[in-house]
Design an enzyme around this catalytic site. Structure first.
Site, mmCIF file in Angstrom:
data_model
loop_
_atom_site.group_PDB
_atom_site.id
_atom_site.type_symbol
_atom_site.label_atom_id
_atom_site.label_comp_id
_atom_site.label_asym_id
_atom_site.label_seq_id
_atom_site.Cartn_x
_atom_site.Cartn_y
_atom_site.Cartn_z
ATOM 1 N N SER A 1 0.818 -1.277 -0.070
ATOM 2 C CA SER A 1 -0.218 0.027 0.104
ATOM 3 C C SER A 1 1.078 1.214 0.082
ATOM 4 O O SER A 1 1.834 1.499 0.572
ATOM 5 C CB SER A 1 -1.017 -0.047 1.263
ATOM 6 O OG SER A 1 -1.490 1.556 1.319
ATOM 7 N N TYR B 1 -1.501 -0.476 10.523
ATOM 8 C CA TYR B 1 -1.567 -0.979 9.183
ATOM 9 C C TYR B 1 -0.527 -0.481 8.556
ATOM 10 O O TYR B 1 0.117 -0.954 7.356
ATOM 11 C CB TYR B 1 -3.092 -0.234 8.599
ATOM 12 C CG TYR B 1 -3.286 -0.535 7.045
ATOM 13 C CD1 TYR B 1 -3.784 -1.963 6.789
ATOM 14 C CD2 TYR B 1 -2.998 0.207 6.104
ATOM 15 C CE1 TYR B 1 -4.140 -2.221 5.401
ATOM 16 C CE2 TYR B 1 -3.344 0.112 4.882
ATOM 17 C CZ TYR B 1 -3.958 -1.228 4.488
ATOM 18 O OH TYR B 1 -4.113 -1.539 3.195
#
Length: 260
Positions: A143, A159
């Site tokens: 990501s 995350y």
């Protein structure tokens, strides 16, 4: 692209980006085993992919899931060309968020969901390649939040840590296993229209922010098919001289300020 005589295991392949990738691989001649944890999504994926592909229900954080998948794929397809690990997700519901508010459960669950699950699938796939003395490819889902934070609307520090670790993990694997012709690469998308992004997709302020944060093609959210060319390129055996790379598919996210 001709992917005849290839086959792939996609962990997290029954919905969102994973299902779209499974379909484009199939449409280019590959055989696919897509794994998901939701029985309904598995059934839906099987209907979409057709009888020449397989689906399997299982939790990516359970090592038995990838073991069963490799056994099934090797029996059904004779050979496994590669793995695409997509499985992961937000840990907000467990308590991920800004560090001063983060719970220990949020930290642990988020790392388990995104990083431990990837370690398990990658480890099993590497062992398959080594035991069978075959070259192979692994593609991991990262990501942009792993290296390009956006503190106003996307504050989940566990995350971000997991996605950053995926890059280091993948590069380390790529370096060590290159001598065995096992390639490992990473795709790093920005905000895409997937089930995981429901919160952001329904927030008008975030959607307005995206107009300047990922400004390509009118400043929109990514569509699952936007990663298709990257998936095909990395997973194709013709890319056998590419390893240890991170490719952002982000609409300009990492090079744009984003106006709040």
């Amino acid at each position: 692209m001709n992917l005849d005589n290839t086959s792939y295991v996609i962990m997290g392949g029954t919905s969102g980006l994973g299902l779209t990738a499974a379909l484009v691989l199939k449409n280019n001649g590959a055989k696919v085993l897509a794994i998901g944890r939701n029985p309904e999504s598995c059934k839906n994926a099987q209907d979409i992919l057709g009888d020449d592909c397989l689906t399997l229900c299982g939790d990516a954080t359970n090592p038995k899931t990838i073991d069963k998948a490799i056994e099934l794929a090797s029996e059904s397809f004779d050979n496994i060309t590669g793995l695409f690990h997509v499985a992961g997700g937000s840990g907000r519901r467990f308590g991920d968020g800004p560090l001063h508010k983060m719970s220990l459960e949020g930290w642990n669950k988020t790392l388990e969901l995104n990083l431990t699950s990837m370690m398990l699938s990658n480890r099993a796939m590497v062992n398959y390649f080594l035991e069978n003395k075959k070259p192979g490819v692994i593609l991991n889902m990262g990501s942009v939040l792993g290296y390009s934070p956006s503190p106003k609307y996307f504050v989940t520090h566990a995350y971000a840590a997991a996605k950053s670790a995926i890059i280091g993990f993948s590069k380390s694997l790529a370096s060590f296993y290159a001598q065995h012709d096992i390639r490992v690469n990473v795709i790093a998308p920005s905000l895409f229209a997937t089930p995981m992004a429901k919160r952001a997709m329904e927030d008008e302020k975030i959607q307005a922010f995206l107009k300047t944060k990922q400004p390509l093609d009118g400043g929109r959210s990514g569509k699952p098919e936007d990663i298709n060319n990257a998936v095909l390129m990395f997973l194709s055996p013709t890319s056998n001289f590419i390893t240890g790379q991170v490719l952002a598919v982000d609409g300009g996210w990492a090079i744009s300020d984003g106006q709040i």
